[in-house]
Every structure is written in structure tokens, then in C-alpha cells.
Design an enzyme around this catalytic site. Structure first.
Site, PDB file in Angstrom:
ATOM      1  N   SER A   8       1.081  -0.754   0.186  1.00  0.00           N
ATOM      2  CA  SER A   8       0.519  -0.348   0.268  1.00  0.00           C
ATOM      3  C   SER A   8       0.514   1.412  -0.051  1.00  0.00           C
ATOM      4  CB  SER A   8      -0.858   0.052   0.805  1.00  0.00           C
ATOM      5  OG  SER A   8      -0.076  -0.228   2.112  1.00  0.00           O
ATOM      6  N   SER A  34      -8.813   2.921  -2.490  1.00  0.00           N
ATOM      7  CA  SER A  34      -8.451   3.580  -2.196  1.00  0.00           C
ATOM      8  C   SER A  34      -8.634   5.013  -2.660  1.00  0.00           C
ATOM      9  CB  SER A  34      -6.154   3.108  -2.565  1.00  0.00           C
ATOM     10  OG  SER A  34      -6.304   4.537  -2.093  1.00  0.00           O
ATOM     11  N   TYR A  52      -0.064   1.847  -7.762  1.00  0.00           N
ATOM     12  CA  TYR A  52      -1.238   1.240  -6.394  1.00  0.00           C
ATOM     13  C   TYR A  52      -2.268   1.773  -6.105  1.00  0.00           C
ATOM     14  CZ  TYR A  52      -3.176   2.137  -1.713  1.00  0.00           C
ATOM     15  OH  TYR A  52      -4.237   1.409  -0.493  1.00  0.00           O
ATOM     16  N   LYS A 100      -5.591  -0.994  -6.831  1.00  0.00           N
ATOM     17  CA  LYS A 100      -6.892  -1.087  -5.881  1.00  0.00           C
ATOM     18  C   LYS A 100      -7.460  -1.112  -7.247  1.00  0.00           C
ATOM     19  CE  LYS A 100      -5.393  -1.957  -2.380  1.00  0.00           C
ATOM     20  NZ  LYS A 100      -5.843  -2.319  -0.868  1.00  0.00           N
ATOM     21  N   HIS A 139       4.861   7.148   6.029  1.00  0.00           N
ATOM     22  CA  HIS A 139       3.937   7.690   6.363  1.00  0.00           C
ATOM     23  C   HIS A 139       3.784   8.620   6.950  1.00  0.00           C
ATOM     24  CE1 HIS A 139       1.709   3.865   5.220  1.00  0.00           C
ATOM     25  NE2 HIS A 139       1.315   4.334   3.835  1.00  0.00           N
ATOM     26  N   ARG A 181       7.386  14.005  -4.298  1.00  0.00           N
ATOM     27  CA  ARG A 181       7.450  12.529  -4.413  1.00  0.00           C
ATOM     28  C   ARG A 181       6.540  12.112  -5.540  1.00  0.00           C
ATOM     29  NH1 ARG A 181       4.599   9.023   1.206  1.00  0.00           N
ATOM     30  NH2 ARG A 181       2.923   9.617  -1.005  1.00  0.00           N
TER      31      ARG A 181
HETATM   32  N1  UDP Z   1       5.152  13.661   3.376  1.00  0.00           N
HETATM   33  C1  UDP Z   1       6.310  13.329   3.303  1.00  0.00           C
HETATM   34  N2  UDP Z   1       7.647  13.533   4.451  1.00  0.00           N
HETATM   35  C2  UDP Z   1       7.097  11.916   4.284  1.00  0.00           C
HETATM   36  C3  UDP Z   1       6.038  10.975   4.452  1.00  0.00           C
HETATM   37  C4  UDP Z   1       5.283  12.377   3.332  1.00  0.00           C
HETATM   38  O1  UDP Z   1       6.221  15.233   2.796  1.00  0.00           O
HETATM   39  O2  UDP Z   1       7.865  11.629   5.183  1.00  0.00           O
HETATM   40  C5  UDP Z   1       4.115  13.992   2.605  1.00  0.00           C
HETATM   41  C6  UDP Z   1       3.927  12.853   1.006  1.00  0.00           C
HETATM   42  O3  UDP Z   1       4.068  13.373  -0.117  1.00  0.00           O
HETATM   43  C7  UDP Z   1       2.076  13.009   1.512  1.00  0.00           C
HETATM   44  C8  UDP Z   1       2.000  13.186   2.329  1.00  0.00           C
HETATM   45  O4  UDP Z   1       3.012  13.702   3.509  1.00  0.00           O
HETATM   46  O5  UDP Z   1       2.090  14.449   0.513  1.00  0.00           O
HETATM   47  C9  UDP Z   1       0.716  11.496   2.718  1.00  0.00           C
HETATM   48  O6  UDP Z   1       1.711  11.109   2.400  1.00  0.00           O
HETATM   49  P1  UDP Z   1       1.292   9.119   2.709  1.00  0.00           P
HETATM   50  O7  UDP Z   1       2.428   8.558   2.852  1.00  0.00           O
HETATM   51  O8  UDP Z   1       1.281   9.593   4.364  1.00  0.00           O
HETATM   52  O9  UDP Z   1       0.593   8.587   2.549  1.00  0.00           O
HETATM   53  P2  UDP Z   1      -0.304   9.017   0.836  1.00  0.00           P
HETATM   54  O10 UDP Z   1      -1.185  10.092   0.920  1.00  0.00           O
HETATM   55  O11 UDP Z   1       0.489   8.272  -0.167  1.00  0.00           O
HETATM   56  O12 UDP Z   1      -1.529   7.761   1.553  1.00  0.00           O
END
Ligand code: UDP
Length: 328
Positions: free
Chosen positions: A77, A117, A141, A145, A189, A282
Site C-alpha cells: 500500500s 483507496s 498502487y 486497487k 507515512h 515524491r
Molecule cells: N510526506 C512527506 N514527508 C514524509 C512522508 C510523507 O512530506 O516523510 C507527504 C507525502 O508526500 C504526501 C503526504 O505526506 O504528500 C501523505 O503521505 P503518506 O505517505 O502519509 O500517505 P499517502 O497520501 O501517500 O497515502
């Protein structure tokens, strides 16, 4: 009901198992323990260690238990990982679901609640997202889904398997009694990573990009408490038990928070300065993902009960109590 929980040792799965056993369901858990933790599974549940892609293993589980319904959490995930290794995602998520549906058809199990998702929607400008928005994932991902949802749709038509697909937005927090919570290795996360700073496991949080089309330039997400989320699964099961048709629901709170706002809230909750640095975007991240939950409210009678402060506080309480997660 006799409930088969696939991925029941994972973060969300274990919270579901806790609630379902409290509600006196008979719970059977399958987990390969690649990312899950046996310690997080409620002792009242029957546990099988194995992989849902293993046909012989899954056949044995179905044969030994008179399953009434499946709750399917078993999947990889992580958006970032899926961009780097899409084939892993198709194998684990899609192949696993093919074998599960095959067993459900073979053993005449006609109900499944399934973890989908927000990533199935991809990039949209107008928020909040309703269930009729176009699905155009921006990462593998989300694509897997969506594929899994499509397999359910055709399996309903062919075998009469009724499904509820729950499109989760960002799940966070821990059980209010702090007994279980989030423990990913490595953690990726946002909320648990932010909390690693006051836990003194990292010096600062890196925010991935501040040039998104949002109010402060950082991504916006809709965070839902894990206990609210698993409550929706029970409501979805009851909905299917009444003989209703297959449906797709968003699970979110209709409130979006930017990554910077999450850091700010974590500072308030933990009373720690939580230093922040800016990093690169990212790949695969959409600007904004905020759900409307009106359909779940109307049809399932579900509403979220916990706001972002309660979510981060519950996670913080869990991490303070279990600084090494389930390793102790
Ligand atoms: N994020 C961030 N720094 C981190 C981890 C996540 O800025 O160390 C950002 C990520 O790029 C996204 C948001 O936090 O914009 C939520 O990311 P997460 O991986 O928690 O959940 P997703 O939205 O991918 O399911």
C-alpha cells in the site's frame, strides 16, 4: 458471523479484528506477516500464517472454516514503492485478489468488504471527491486497487459475490486504549514519521515538495481515524448481510489538511518544536485528496467522529506507550 480477515495482522486489519472480536464475531485471520505483526492480532481470533497468493494454503483455510464473509486488507500500500516496483504491486494486490475470489467462488462465500483507496481517483482539481469522479490513478498502487475493484464487479456478475469497496483516504491514529497502532518497517507515512521527531528517532521531518497547487504549496490529504474506518467495515458487513447490492463508498472526513498543517498540529499535540525541512516532490503524489462521505452516511449510516487533533493525539499516545512498536 464467521469472518475471514485477510491481512488481519496489518495496521488497519488489526484494528478491524479488535472491533469485530469485541462485537462477538468469530474472526479468522490470514496474514503472511511480511509487514504485519502477530502481536497486534486479538487473541480471540484464530490465526493462520500464510500468503493469499498460495492457492493450496488458502484452500485449506476455506475448507477448515465455514466462512460467511471476507474482509480483504491484504495488499501492498505504498505509493512511492509502487512507482519504483510496480510489478510487486500487481503481483501482491492483483494476483492475491484473483486467488481469493477464486476461493470465494469455490466455497460459495458471497460477501466481501474490500480496502480500496483514494489513489483510484488520481489528480482532480475540484474537491471534495464524490464516488462518481473519474478514476485515473497517478501511481501503480492506485491502479492495482482499481483493478481489484473491477475484478469484484465482474465476479459479482458471474458468481453473485456481493462486495463493498471502501475507498480510504488517509488513515491514521491508533486505538483509543493505546493497545494497538501503526508500526510499519520502514515507516513512510506522514503522521507516524512526524511523531518520530518528538520520540527522538529523527531530528526533523522532510516535507516532500512545496510547489503544489494548494494554499501553502504542500500536498493536502483527508485524514480519517483508524477506529472510525474499521467501524465503517462493520457497517458495510451489516449492509451486505441484509442482502443489499454491491457498492463503492469513500471514507474520509470532508476536511483536508496540508502537510505543513499536520506538522503544526503535531507540534501542538506533542509540545515539541518538530523541526521541518523541505525536500523534493515524491513521484506519484496528487496535489489534493479530500473525500465527501455523504454516500456512506446516507446508505451505511456512517460518519467520522474524530478530528485531526484526536487522530494525532491517539497516535502520539500509542507511540509514547510503545516506542519500539510491537518489537517489545
Ligand atoms: N510526506 C512527506 N514527508 C514524509 C512522508 C510523507 O512530506 O516523510 C507527504 C507525502 O508526500 C504526501 C503526504 O505526506 O504528500 C501523505 O503521505 P503518506 O505517505 O502519509 O500517505 P499517502 O497520501 O501517500 O497515502
Amino acid at each position: 458471523m464467521n469472518l475471514l480477515v485477510l491481512g488481519g495482522a496489518g495496521y488497519i486489519g488489526s484494528h478491524f479484528v479488535k472491533l469485530a472480536t469485541e462485537l462477538k464475531h468469530n474472526v479468522i485471520v490470514v496474514d503472511n506477516l511480511l509487514t504485519g505483526h502477530k502481536e497486534s492480532v486479538n487473541k480471540k481470533a484464530k490465526f493462520y500464517k500464510g500468503d493469499i497468493r498460495d492457492r493450496i494454503f488458502l484452500d485449506k483455510v476455506f475448507k477448515e472454516n465455514n466462512i460467511d464473509a471476507c474482509i480483504h486488507f491484504a495488499a501492498s500500500s505504498l505509493v512511492g514503492e509502487s512507482m519504483k516496483n510496480p510489478v510487486k504491486y500487481f503481483d501482491n494486490n492483483v494476483t492475491g485478489t484473483i486467488i481469493l475470489l477464486e476461493m470465494m467462488a469455490k466455497y460459495d462465500v458471497k460477501k466481501i468488504v474490500f480496502s480500496s483507496s483514494a489513489a483510484t481517483y488520481g489528480q482532480h482539481d475540484k474537491m471534495p471527491i464524490t464516488e462518481d469522479y473519474e478514476t485515473k490513478p497517478t501511481n501503480p498502487y492506485g491502479e492495482t486497487k482499481l483493478f481489484m475493484e473491477k475484478m469484484m464487479k465482474w465476479s459479482d456478475l458471474a458468481y453473485g459475490i456481493k462486495y463493498v469497496s471502501l475507498r480510504y483516504f488517509n488513515v491514521a491514529g491508533a486505538s483509543i486504549d493505546s493497545s494497538i497502532g501503526e508500526d510499519h518497517r520502514p515507516e513512510t507515512h506522514l503522521i507516524p514519521i512526524v511523531l518520530q521527531v518528538p520520540l527522538e528517532k529523527r531530528e526533523y521531518i522532510t516535507i516532500f515538495g512545496d510547489d503544489y497547487k494548494t494554499k501553502d504549496g504542500t500536498c493536502i490529504r483527508d485524514y480519517i481515524h483508524v477506529e472510525d474506518l474499521v467501524d465503517a467495515h462493520i457497517k458495510a458487513l451489516n449492509y451486505l448481510a441484509k442482502g443489499n447490492n454491491s457498492e463503492v463508498f469513500n471514507l474520509g472526513t470532508e476536511t483536508g489538511y496540508s502537510n505543513k498543517e499536520i506538522v503544526e498540529t503535531a507540534r501542538t499535540v506533542t509540545k515539541h518544536p518538530v523541526p521541518m525541512k523541505l525536500g523534493n516532490r515524491r513521484p506519484g503524489d496528487p496535489d489534493k485528496l479530500v473525500a465527501t462521505y455523504k454516500k456512506a452516511e446516507k446508505i451505511l449510516g456512517w460518519t467520522p467522529t474524530k478530528d485531526i487533533k484526536a487522530i494525532i493525539s491517539s497516535a502520539w499516545n500509542f507511540h509514547k506507550k510503545h516506542p519500539n512498536g510491537f518489537e517489545e
